[in-house]
Design a protein around this motif. Structure first.
Motif, PDB file in Angstrom:
ATOM      1  N   UNK A  31      -6.734   6.871  81.104  1.00 43.23           N
ATOM      2  CA  UNK A  31      -5.573   6.222  81.925  1.00 43.23           C
ATOM      3  C   UNK A  31      -4.168   6.850  81.752  1.00 43.23           C
ATOM      4  N   UNK A  32      -4.006   7.451  80.698  1.00 42.80           N
ATOM      5  CA  UNK A  32      -2.590   7.976  80.329  1.00 42.80           C
ATOM      6  C   UNK A  32      -2.308   9.341  80.510  1.00 42.80           C
ATOM      7  N   UNK A  33      -3.598  10.044  81.070  1.00 40.89           N
ATOM      8  CA  UNK A  33      -3.494  11.641  81.234  1.00 40.89           C
ATOM      9  C   UNK A  33      -2.681  11.723  82.315  1.00 40.89           C
ATOM     10  N   UNK A  34      -1.541  12.371  82.465  1.00 40.25           N
ATOM     11  CA  UNK A  34      -1.100  12.867  83.537  1.00 40.25           C
ATOM     12  C   UNK A  34      -0.850  14.246  83.526  1.00 40.25           C
ATOM     13  N   UNK A  35      -2.154  15.004  84.303  1.00 39.31           N
ATOM     14  CA  UNK A  35      -1.925  16.415  83.989  1.00 39.31           C
ATOM     15  C   UNK A  35      -1.112  17.024  85.485  1.00 39.31           C
ATOM     16  N   UNK A  36      -0.469  18.362  85.244  1.00 39.58           N
ATOM     17  CA  UNK A  36      -0.016  18.664  86.246  1.00 39.58           C
ATOM     18  C   UNK A  36      -0.792  20.167  86.612  1.00 39.58           C
TER      19      UNK A  36
END
Lengths: 681, 108
Positions: B49-54
């Motif tokens: 849920x917390x993974x915010x990959x760019x």
């Protein structure tokens, strides 16, 4: 295209935002396409039988600000107006200097006008946002009158995507070449048939060579040699071909540098002279004017402007030691030399550079002349120095330049350039004609024949700015001082080796007669908090301790001056450590500032203000910082004992990438000779 | 620090099946719950849920290696644009980790 005369529903009307006008609808049917579309009233369409393309086209037509282009050329366009036009052609421009430039032709359906896309808008072409057929709003633009033709310079525009790509709207014609404000000094040297290029460009008819319809590529920079014949201005000679054997010549070139007027007084002669450099797209040549020529031409010639220079004018062998341009010959102005200002600078490049990166400076021999491009990291104050040789005072200023090769370098500018220097830190500066020296490793000095440009509009400068804004600002730079070549190597020690603290102690560095240099990577673990700074003289460059004679009267012996406040400078004892041991180093002001993050004056103020907590915090913050210390070690006799004192000359923050590579190499050393059986592939 | 998370790259995935590992790689693809990270080879990672990959950023993933050699992400840290990371240094660390594994993790 026929249209039904049914009003759209209220919903559609609202969506379209338009108000239908029933009366005119019937009249439209029997008119010619042009008239109808020019009188087209929006909104008189049925969504059901909507021919979306034609709808858009008609609408687009109505958006165009007809007549605005003509007004713009006449100067009667209201200042805030943003004309809406159609782009009817997009073509790249051939450009010698490698700069990417796009030509466009804009039409407001009544007239069309050639234009040039400002470089900041090049991305519109790259991303295919701006294409032939687009409707655009010109949010920022200028009109220039060049070679009998009006040219649009587009600085900002808004692509009106809702109209997509349209067929050419209307039947635009070229604007009559009316020069604004009666400007008619343009030379008619474009009569040559060889000049006409750009065939097939929108609106161009290749056969026409009439002066009225100057259809050539306006900004085509690849125009060079034109065959001789005709009047003096029709045969422009390339600078490269100038020699003492040419009979008649005229060059069209930009004055890239003008020196000051110098006078000389000798027993045999006296007089005055000035020199300048001329640049065209084939090369550069130096020119000198003596005595009367100074009076005649010194004011006329301005740096950056383009001139026609014709003989009579002497062409002689060049005296290379005075010049920094590469040409076998040089010009000397004579009584009858003709110099005229050129109205348009078309075809003449601006100063060209051949940059060397700062890292490469290491490989350039001392005394060579180069060009350099960098970001200003630091701008020093103007210092007045009296020359030891001539006893004349002159000004100098030190700048620190960095670039994306990870190095920094000091560059000194002199005289007027130093006084009037306005560059702000973080701006990009290009220097032409810079001498390489080896003071402090590597240093640069701007020659009197050199020049500089602040924030030049060249691609490398933009790249550099982008890099600096991105990561460069925070990067730590390797100073060439780390690879000092000025320090003579006496004794066997390798000056550039990075040592562990244990080896510093063991190897007896500094125990000998002379001072030894070494580098070490260590972390600050303690800073002595008492007497971390001393009051120093405020005079620029003088760091002598001042004595408080009376209250608020601090006197410097050396300068014989008294100040109300001293300039506090750091003198710190720091204990640093690495994995092998610890050692005490003494640091001076520059390094102190780096460590503490504030000037000694600031810190003293806080301390004198009684805020001990903040002082303690400041010291706390400075701890545990790791630096690459470049140190000097020398023997000191202190109250009968002999001790080696270690002084820090430079403290460079770590470049993690470089350090990681060093560590990896060290680790590799451990495994040399080991079998590779452990290696998991 | 209770459990060691040895730093690995794609070739090591097989040897660390069902173990918690640390991977520093470049984000190549983002597909909803899944992403592809390039660390010496392409690795499929399953995001939490917390993974915010760019895209094209460097990211450090701590996760568990699955049967199919994909990695289930437990924690992720964005390291900024991939240009800012010296991947040679990363490679050197991974190499040292495994060459001198006694320092870094227990190998049975």
């Amino acid at each position: 295209m026929t249209r039904n005369n049914v009003l759209p529903s209220a919903e559609t009307r609202e969506r379209l935002g338009r108000v239908p006008i029933p009366e005119d609808v019937g009249a439209n049917q029997n008119q010619t396409t042009d008239e109808r579309t020019s009188q087209h009233t929006p909104g008189t369409l049925t969504p059901d039988t909507l021919d979306s393309d034609s709808f858009k086209m008609a609408d687009a037509m109505s958006m165009l600000t007809k007549g605005s282009l003509l007004k713009a050329t006449l100067g009667t366009l209201p200042p805030d107006d943003q004309p809406v036009v159609q782009c009817v052609q997009v073509k790249p421009m051939n450009n010698q200097s490698g700069v990417e430039r796009w030509r466009v032709v804009m039409s407001d359906s009544v007239n069309f006008m050639q234009g040039m896309l400002g470089q900041q808008l090049n991305y519109l072409i790259h991303e295919n946002k701006l294409q032939k057929g687009n409707i655009v709003r010109l949010s920022q633009f200028q009109t220039n009158y060049v070679k009998d033709k009006h040219i649009l310079v587009l600085l900002e525009l808004e692509i009106m995507d809702e109209f997509g790509l349209q067929e050419k709207l209307g039947q635009p014609v070229a604007i009559e070449s009316q020069p604004p404000n009666g400007m008619d000094g343009v030379k008619q040297e474009d009569q040559q048939p060889g000049n006409i290029a750009g065939n097939g460009f929108y609106g161009n008819k290749p056969q026409q060579a009439q002066p009225q319809q100057q259809q050539q590529q306006q900004q085509n920079r690849s125009l060079t040699v034109r065959s001789g014949g005709g009047g003096s201005h029709t045969s422009i000679y390339p600078i490269e071909a100038l020699s003492p054997y040419t009979h008649r010549w005229t060059i069209k070139a930009r004055c890239t540098h003008k020196s000051d007027i110098k006078t000389w007084h000798k027993a045999s002669s006296e007089g005055k002279l000035f020199s300048c450099n001329f640049l065209d797209d084939t090369g550069e040549i130096r020119a000198t004017g003596f005595n009367e020529a100074v009076d005649a031409w010194y004011e006329v010639l301005q740096e950056g402007s383009v001139y026609y220079v014709s003989n009579p004018c002497r062409v002689q062998m060049a005296k290379k030691q005075f010049s920094n341009v590469a040409h076998d010959y040089e010009l000397t102005f004579e009584k009858d030399t003709v110099i005229e200002k050129a109205e348009d600078a078309e075809g003449v490049p601006v100063v060209t550079f051949n940059f060397t990166s700062i890292a490469d400076l290491q490989n350039i021999e001392k005394d060579n002349t180069i060009d350099v491009l960098g970001v200003l990291q630091d701008v020093g104050e103007t210092q007045e120095i009296v020359s030891k040789t001539t006893s004349k005072p002159y000004q100098k200023r030190e700048l620190t330049l960095v670039d994306n090769t990870g190095y920094n370098v000091r560059l000194t500018i002199w005289g007027k350039t130093a006084q009037s220097f306005e560059g702000q830190p973080e701006s990009v500066v290009a220097f032409k004609g810079v001498k390489v020296g080896d003071f402090g490793g590597r240093s640069l000095s701007l020659l009197s024949s050199g020049s500089m440009q602040l924030n030049p509009d060249i691609e490398q400068a933009h790249i550099l700015k982008g890099w600096y804004d991105g990561s460069g600002r925070n990067e730590s730079f390797q100073s060439h001082a780390n690879t000092m070549s000025t320090v003579n190597a006496t004794g066997g020690a390798d000056k550039n080796a990075v040592l562990t603290i244990q080896s510093v102690k063991d190897s007896g560095i500094g125990m000998g007669e002379e001072t030894d240099w070494f580098s070490t990577k260590a972390t600050i673990i303690y800073i002595k908090q008492d007497s971390f700074a001393y009051p120093a003289c405020q005079s620029e460059g003088c760091s002598k301790k001042v004595i408080e004679v009376t209250d608020n009267q601090w006197r410097c012996e050396k300068c014989d001056k008294t100040w109300e406040r001293p300039n506090y400078r750091y003198i710190m004892s720091v204990n640093v450590s690495d994995h092998t041991g610890q050692i005490w180093l003494s640091c001076f002001d520059e390094v102190g500032v780096q460590m503490m993050g504030m000037s000694a004056n600031e810190l003293m103020e806080i301390k004198e203000g009684g805020d001990d907590r903040r002082v303690a915090d400041a010291f706390q913050d400075a701890m545990c910082k790791t630096f690459n210390f470049r140190c000097k070690a020398k023997m000191d006799s202190f109250q009968d004992t002999q001790r080696v004192r270690y002084q820090v000359q430079y403290a460079n923050p770590l470049d993690f990438s470089r350090e990681a590579t060093k560590l990896a190499a060290m680790i590799k050393q451990y495994s040399i000779g080991e079998s590779n059986s452990l290696f998991v592939t | 620090m209770s459990e060691a998370t040895p730093r690995i790259t794609a070739p090591y995935l097989e040897s660390f099946s069902h173990q918690n590992v640390r991977i520093l790689g470049k984000v190549r693809q983002l597909r909803g719950e899944q992403a592809t990270v390039d660390a010496g080879g392409q690795i499929i990672v399953h995001l939490n849920r917390d993974a915010h990959l760019q895209l094209n950023h460097a990211v450090e993933i701590i996760g568990k290696v699955q049967n199919d050699l994909s990695v289930k992400v437990m924690a992720s840290t964005d390291f900024g644009p991939e240009g800012g990371i010296d991947f040679n240094a990363v490679e050197a660390v991974v190499d040292a980790t495994h060459r001198y594994h006694e320092i870094f993790y227990d190998k049975e």
